[in-house]
Write a protein that holds these residues in place. Structure first.
Motif, PDB file in Angstrom:
ATOM      1  N   ARG B  10      10.521  -2.763   9.328  1.00 28.86           N
ATOM      2  CA  ARG B  10      11.639  -3.392  10.023  1.00 28.86           C
ATOM      3  C   ARG B  10      11.560  -4.892   9.883  1.00 28.86           C
ATOM      4  O   ARG B  10      10.669  -5.528  10.431  1.00 28.86           O
ATOM      5  CB  ARG B  10      11.583  -3.040  11.506  1.00 28.86           C
ATOM      6  N   ASN B  11      12.472  -5.452   9.157  1.00 31.28           N
ATOM      7  CA  ASN B  11      12.565  -6.914   8.979  1.00 31.28           C
ATOM      8  C   ASN B  11      11.217  -7.533   8.657  1.00 31.28           C
ATOM      9  O   ASN B  11      10.815  -8.531   9.223  1.00 31.28           O
ATOM     10  CB  ASN B  11      13.111  -7.575  10.249  1.00 31.28           C
ATOM     11  N   VAL B  12      10.521  -6.892   7.741  1.00 31.11           N
ATOM     12  CA  VAL B  12       9.183  -7.361   7.411  1.00 31.11           C
ATOM     13  C   VAL B  12       9.260  -8.504   6.423  1.00 31.11           C
ATOM     14  O   VAL B  12       9.974  -8.438   5.431  1.00 31.11           O
ATOM     15  CB  VAL B  12       8.347  -6.214   6.817  1.00 31.11           C
ATOM     16  N   SER B  13       8.536  -9.574   6.717  1.00 34.07           N
ATOM     17  CA  SER B  13       8.390 -10.634   5.717  1.00 34.07           C
ATOM     18  C   SER B  13       6.919 -10.966   5.613  1.00 34.07           C
ATOM     19  O   SER B  13       6.134 -10.683   6.520  1.00 34.07           O
ATOM     20  CB  SER B  13       9.195 -11.862   6.111  1.00 34.07           C
ATOM     21  N   GLY B  27      10.714 -11.401   1.749  1.00 24.97           N
ATOM     22  CA  GLY B  27      11.563 -11.857   2.856  1.00 24.97           C
ATOM     23  C   GLY B  27      12.393 -10.737   3.437  1.00 24.97           C
ATOM     24  O   GLY B  27      13.231 -10.159   2.740  1.00 24.97           O
ATOM     25  N   ASP B  28      12.149 -10.433   4.662  1.00 22.63           N
ATOM     26  CA  ASP B  28      13.049  -9.593   5.432  1.00 22.63           C
ATOM     27  C   ASP B  28      13.357  -8.246   4.763  1.00 22.63           C
ATOM     28  O   ASP B  28      14.510  -7.942   4.449  1.00 22.63           O
ATOM     29  CB  ASP B  28      14.358 -10.384   5.651  1.00 22.63           C
ATOM     30  N   THR B  30      13.685  -4.261   4.959  1.00 27.49           N
ATOM     31  CA  THR B  30      13.842  -3.132   5.882  1.00 27.49           C
ATOM     32  C   THR B  30      14.035  -1.880   5.044  1.00 27.49           C
ATOM     33  O   THR B  30      14.949  -1.820   4.220  1.00 27.49           O
ATOM     34  CB  THR B  30      15.069  -3.331   6.784  1.00 27.49           C
ATOM     35  N   THR B  64       6.035 -11.506   9.741  1.00 26.03           N
ATOM     36  CA  THR B  64       6.956 -11.187  10.825  1.00 26.03           C
ATOM     37  C   THR B  64       7.423  -9.760  10.613  1.00 26.03           C
ATOM     38  O   THR B  64       7.267  -9.202   9.521  1.00 26.03           O
ATOM     39  CB  THR B  64       8.192 -12.112  10.821  1.00 26.03           C
ATOM     40  N   GLY B  65       8.027  -9.171  11.652  1.00 27.41           N
ATOM     41  CA  GLY B  65       8.519  -7.804  11.542  1.00 27.41           C
ATOM     42  C   GLY B  65       7.424  -6.806  11.813  1.00 27.41           C
ATOM     43  O   GLY B  65       6.265  -7.176  12.074  1.00 27.41           O
ATOM     44  N   ARG B 224      13.815  -9.723  -1.612  1.00 29.93           N
ATOM     45  CA  ARG B 224      14.527  -8.960  -0.590  1.00 29.93           C
ATOM     46  C   ARG B 224      15.014  -7.690  -1.266  1.00 29.93           C
ATOM     47  O   ARG B 224      15.155  -7.652  -2.492  1.00 29.93           O
ATOM     48  CB  ARG B 224      15.721  -9.753  -0.062  1.00 29.93           C
TER      49      ARG B 224
END
Ligand SMILES: Nc1ncnc2c1ncn2[C@@H]1O[C@H](COP(=O)(O)OP(=O)(O)OP(=O)(O)O)[C@@H](O)[C@H]1O
Ligand SMILES: Nc1ncnc2c1ncn2[C@@H]1O[C@H](COP(=O)(O)OP(=O)(O)OP(=O)(O)O)[C@@H](O)[C@H]1O
Ligand SMILES: [Mg+2]
Ligand SMILES: [Mg+2]
Lengths: 316, 263, 258, 258, 263
Positions: B10-13, B27-28, B30, B64-65, B224
């Protein structure tokens, strides 16, 4: 008969002068006294005192002067000497003719090579005082025993200190002719100090019969060696098969003549002290070592463990 | 596909380095992977595909994520994974066979059985080696193998303990077309038998379409996910399938999407 | 734990271990009534250090510089010999046994001979520190070279690199972490060497101080000397560790920094 | 040179170097008329060895077994400590400075204390050999672990391997050549340690023999003792080298075999 | 092509190992390479292509037969070669830029000039990096690059000192199709400018045909040369060329020859 285990340490390696102990062990004199003795060489008198003080060994052979120092620094935990072996100590300083030193006063301003733990070196201030020399006028260089005589020969130092039965023989071995060697033996200059003795740990001191038995057997061996030095050398050989027999014999004879079979010993037997002289020696030593206070003589030596005099008449 | 996904990002960066050195590699992202799904990831060099794999298995923590496996957040490497890294990590002090048998020495049910059933396990290793065309090379050391052979060993090691999740990072890049196509068949057969979950990183679009249920296309760095394409060609697929118009069309579609990244 | 806390804890660890050690020692001495002459309590040793820090410092500095001089020589010579041994199988088989033989011999037997040749003073101490400490460097450098991957070797050969270039561009950097590992052993040996030489002859350095203290049965001072040596050892180690951190970062990449 | 000739030459090299060394020594002694008491000629030393080989052998065996016992303990302990230091940055920063400090201290200052606790005889010799020789093993093992490539680490982690498995399956085999390198240093130190302990106390071993020989200025015998130690060192080295050759062949692949 | 060939292999074979371990990797290869010729070698995995490269440059001595360069027998590695090995051999202690500049530190005219002309050489390295799409990565260490990036660096290092002979062992295997095709163009441009002699090992037949003057096909292990095909398509070739019938036909021809080896 049940055997009492006794751990015994020498002050140095197995050599001629300590051969009586080995002889006593090998011939079973200790065993006859009911003692099961194990014997180890040491690394100097200070170490031997330490070993006995800590109870690692029960009985030791060490320079009484080291003992005085130890006792002065550890009041309340004194170790007793129970038998004096070297009535005259083998202490002295030695030099070579070529250095132009003829009398002790000539030592002023010269360079002394000696190991810091050498008893002759540590007593040098007392000797200097006796001969009217300022000990501070002498420069000291620390040298391991292996280097000492060589340094004298090479001229790195002007004179050395050491047991003469070591130093003189060593110098000879380095090719210095006997007449070239100049020795000042401390005992010749009014230094009344004693040499090595047998010391006993506090635990052992509580068993006088064991100590006395040990001394009796030792004295018996000493008598035998005094009569027949070669027997002593043969005994050393069992321990250290590589020794140079002739050299050790010479060393043993020197020590017998000069340290052990003194007039006092011939008259009074081996092991005891002249109380007056002993007290004097303690004062001298304490001063030379810069000790805070001189221990009382009865805190250093006790004659109550000595076997009867007739068993101590070692002179042939 | 209503069941709970096996792996979910989930929204992993992810950014490597810190301070001035900091560089966002991924970047980001999902995505979710079903149990038993065969996923392929394609994208330009350096876009974060290998990074993505390490994130999915918990080897790297996301910047993040969240990464969820079986619905639970991943904080340590998840067990039961077979990974074939991009640079083959064979151990030079082990023979090929011992290299392949490494998972047996470490992974749970096997490591207790290995001592007593050594012969059985060795037979298994030999069989696997044979299936990738390396029969008889078990006693060689990895540095006595050619590049392509090393790569095949590397894949074998990931497969041997029959992991639930299989991660393959450009597993056939150093092989000639024919050996490679043979191995596609081997791989598909295994998958049809065991239905493990697999993630395949590759630069070969035909490989991706041949093997995968879903292909993800990634953009240039920072990567992405720019396209998700489900492949519903019937299984088992064969080499003939690759010449069918449906297949070729998908390959073209993917190719064009990647080409946009290169413009 | 956060990264910051970890870093702080890592900085504090040596002090913590040290404190635990000293307190344990102190308590053990008290509990077993160990006489000072055998093993003085740390508090006594500290007392002596505080009282006589000026004398200790002077003797320390003498020891320190002979040690460092010997150590630097050991590094230079160790590198060269390691290169030679690692680069040629003939040098390897010819020299290794002799090096082992030489190093198995207790140096205390050789120092007096050294002194007869070199005289007494700083020089034999430097030489002793050197001869006692070069061997660990040799073995690690030689191993580093002998285990260069053939791929790297092929790369250098294809560029027409000389033996020497292969060594400096591949062998040394590759073995860098182990080179530093060997320096850790080597520096401790260098201290042992110079202290040894100081006890054999001469009137300088911590070795002499300790010897004469022990001749006086002054255990506390002897141990103060030991502490001083230990401290110097740690100081030199810390300096090496700083350099190491910069030069071997690549080798511990992805590891928590040390 | 053919491969066969090379192999022969490699076998002959140690003997050649040895011969050159001894002849050089002999000639130098003759040329400078060095007195035997300072540095005996090799021919004299050989004479003593031949004359007294039985006695030397007995003393040697005593030293050899204490050394080997200490060495084996050092290997075991060094491995474990190296694993701990290499695996955890906390242990690393907590223990390394203390290890350095401990090793910089001349063991000769500690042996007498050891003897007071352990008594005289073989035990302190074993312990001395052990404490003096474990450190080189620790540093190389720790370095081996700290520099495991992150790729290998990732591989093991992805398999769910424990710390311990990573150490035994990757750390140790990978550091094997350096482990053997450290054994070479370590074994020489073990000899130094047990001889040292023998000279401090006890009436066993080559150390005792040398001490009493040097106390009576018997240089030839002292040196015979040194030769004996050197020989034992080479013997142990040769044994290690055999094992090494089998276990690190992979690391010197493509290299002329050593 | 009447001039004396630059490199000539006469009945060269190579066996690894001794005794029971002995394995013939390359059997009886005879080929000659003209100065300025671009040669490609294709063949199944493990057939001895990498071995052949090492023989040509003198890194390995042949077991039988002779290798001649400039008519003289080769006994030591020949100088002036740029080699990109199959497994990238970047040094982890050097930054990417320093890795690429290694040949400048070792190869003859440059190593003496490097000190004084450092900036100039660095600019050259940067330019080369940029040309393979790695601008700005000069300060990163190799282990901070993705697999494909490492491979590009590896090729850069072989090129940078403008060697007379260039050996490329599967140089683009870890790259996506578009990056790869870009690099074909870069490579061809360089070759047209400098006319170095090149040997390219590849599994990508389009790559071989795009770049080479002559393609050699090798048989399975022990590798022998089973086909020699000259490509006389006009230069410069472009991506459009690869869709021309002439090109596609050659690729098919080669493909079929290799397939025979897999039967
Ligand atoms: N350990 C690392 N430290 C710093 N940066 C890294 C590290 N690993 C990868 N990167 C960077 O992250 C980016 C993505 O890398 P990654 O390996 O995921 O790419 P990739 O998609 O697998 O590429 P390729 O197809 O070339 O293998 C790259 O730009 C790379 O430079
Ligand atoms: N150092 C070595 N020792 C022993 N055998 C080797 C060695 N290197 C290669 N071989 C063997 O030689 C054969 C040919 O190897 P080579 O690396 O030349 O193949 P290749 O054609 O480059 O294959 P690939 O396309 O997979 O890289 C292989 O069977 C391999 O096992
Ligand atoms: Mg990748
Ligand atoms: Mg290859």
């Amino acid at each position: 008969k049940a055997q009492t285990p006794v751990k015994f340490t020498l002050d140095w390696v197995f050599q001629g002068p300590t051969s009586p102990f080995i002889l006593a062990l090998d011939k079973g004199y200790y065993k006859e006294e009911g003692l099961d003795v194990t014997m180890d060489p040491g690394q100097g008198s200070a170490g031997a005192v330490q070993r006995v003080a800590t109870g690692a060994y029960d009985i030791g052979f060490a320079d009484v002067n080291s003992l005085i120092e130890y006792n002065a620094k550890n009041p309340g935990k004194e170790i007793l000497a129970v038998f004096i072996a070297y009535d005259f100590p083998p202490f002295g300083v030695h030099t070579l003719k070529k250095n132009g030193i003829e009398k002790p006063a000539d030592l002023a301003g010269k360079k002394l090579g000696a190991p810091v733990f050498d008893a002759s070196f540590r007593l040098f201030p007392a000797f200097a005082k006796k001969v009217g020399l300022d000990p501070k006028s002498v420069e000291h260089v620390n040298l391991t025993p292996q280097l000492r005589e060589q340094s004298l020969v090479q001229g790195t130092v002007d004179f050395i200190s050491g047991h003469y039965f070591s130093s003189i023989l060593d110098l000879k071995a380095r090719g210095v002719p006997a007449e070239e060697i100049v020795s000042f033996n401390y005992s010749d200059y009014g230094m009344d100090v004693y040499g090595n003795g047998i010391i006993s740990s506090p635990a052992m001191a509580a068993k006088p019969e064991v100590v006395t038995a040990f001394l009796r057997a030792t004295a018996k061996a000493w008598k035998e060696v005094a009569a027949n030095p070669q027997a002593g050398i043969d005994a050393v050989k069992t321990r250290d098969p590589l020794i140079d027999e002739a050299l050790e014999l010479e060393r043993l004879k020197l020590s017998l003549d000069m340290n052990v079979l003194t007039p006092f010993v011939k008259a009074n037997g081996m092991g005891n002290v002249d109380p007056e002289r002993f007290a004097r020696s303690i004062t001298d030593v304490s001063e030379a070592f810069g000790l805070p206070s001189a221990p009382a003589p009865d805190k250093v030596f006790s004659d109550k463990y000595l076997p009867p005099k007739e068993q101590r008449m070692v002179a042939p | 596909m209503a069941s709970e996904p096996l792996v979910e990002l989930r929204n992993v960066s992810l950014a490597y380095g810190e301070g001035r050195e900091r560089m966002v590699a991924l970047g980001d992202a999902t995505l979710s992977i079903e149990k038993g799904e065969f996923v392929a990831v394609v994208g330009p060099s350096g876009c974060g595909k290998s990074t993505l794999m390490k994130l999915v298995t918990g080897l790297l923590p996301p910047s993040t994520g969240t990464v969820l496996v079986h619905g639970r957040e991943v904080t340590a490497p998840i067990p039961g994974v077979g990974m074939a890294f991009q640079n083959s990590t064979l151990m030079p002090w082990r023979t090929t066979r011992d290299n392949i048998m490494l998972p047996f020495e470490v992974v749970a049910p096997h490591k207790h059985r290995l001592r007593r059933h050594r012969a059985e396990y060795e037979a298994k290793a030999e069989a696997l080696l044979a299936s990738v065309g390396l029969a008889g090379f078990g006693d060689k050391y990895p540095w006595q193998l050619s590049g392509g052979m090393q790569q095949r060993c590397n894949v074998c090691r990931a497969l041997i303990h029959e992991p639930e999740i299989l991660m393959l990072d450009e597993p056939f890049g150093a092989l000639d077309a024919f050996t490679r196509e043979e191995l596609w068949g081997v791989m598909q057969k295994l998958w049809l038998e065991r239905r493990f979950t697999a993630v395949l990183v590759t630069h070969d679009l035909r490989e991706a379409v041949y093997l995968a249920d879903t292909v993800y296309v990634m953009s240039r760095r920072p990567g992405r996910i720019v396209k998700r394409r489900t492949i519903d060609l019937p299984r088992p697929r064969t080499l003939d399938t690759t010449f069918e118009p449906g297949f070729v069309e998908i390959v073209h579609e993917l190719r064009e999407r990647i080409q946009m990244e290169h413009a | 734990m956060t990264g910051r806390q970890r870093r702080l804890l890592r900085l504090a660890m040596p002090w913590l271990t040290l404190a635990v050690l000293l307190i344990g020692w102190e308590l053990a001495c008290l509990a077993f009534v160990v006489p000072e002459i055998i093993l003085p309590r740390p508090s006594r040793i500290m007392e002596v250090i505080v009282q006589r820090w000026d004398i200790l410092l002077r003797f320390c500095l003498e020891t320190l510089w002979t040690t460092l001089a010997g150590f630097v020589m050991a590094i230079a010579f160790g590198l060269l010999l390691g290169l030679a041994v690692g680069a040629s199988p003939f040098v390897y088989s010819g020299l290794y046994p002799l090096l082992i033989a030489f190093n198995a011999i207790p140096k205390v037997a050789i120092v007096p001979i050294l002194m007869i040749w070199l005289g007494i003073g700083a020089l034999p101490a430097v030489v002793t520190a050197f001869v006692i400490s070069f061997f660990p460097i040799v073995v690690n450098v030689a191993t580093g070279l002998a285990t260069i991957e053939p791929e790297m070797r092929d790369l250098m050969r294809s560029l027409g690199a000389s033996q020497w270039e292969t060594l400096t561009k591949v062998g040394i950097p590759r073995a860098m972490p182990y080179l530093f590992a060997s320096l850790k052993v080597s520096v401790t040996l260098a201290f042992v060497g110079s202290v040894l030489s100081e006890t054999v002859g001469g009137n300088r350095g911590i070795g002499f101080l300790m010897l004469s203290a022990s001749a006086r049965n002054d255990s506390a001072t002897t141990f103060a000397g030991l502490f001083a040596i230990a401290l110097m050892g740690i100081g030199v180690y810390a300096a090496c560790a700083l350099v190491e951190q910069r030069m071997t970062r690549w080798a511990v990449r992805g590891q928590p920094s040390r």
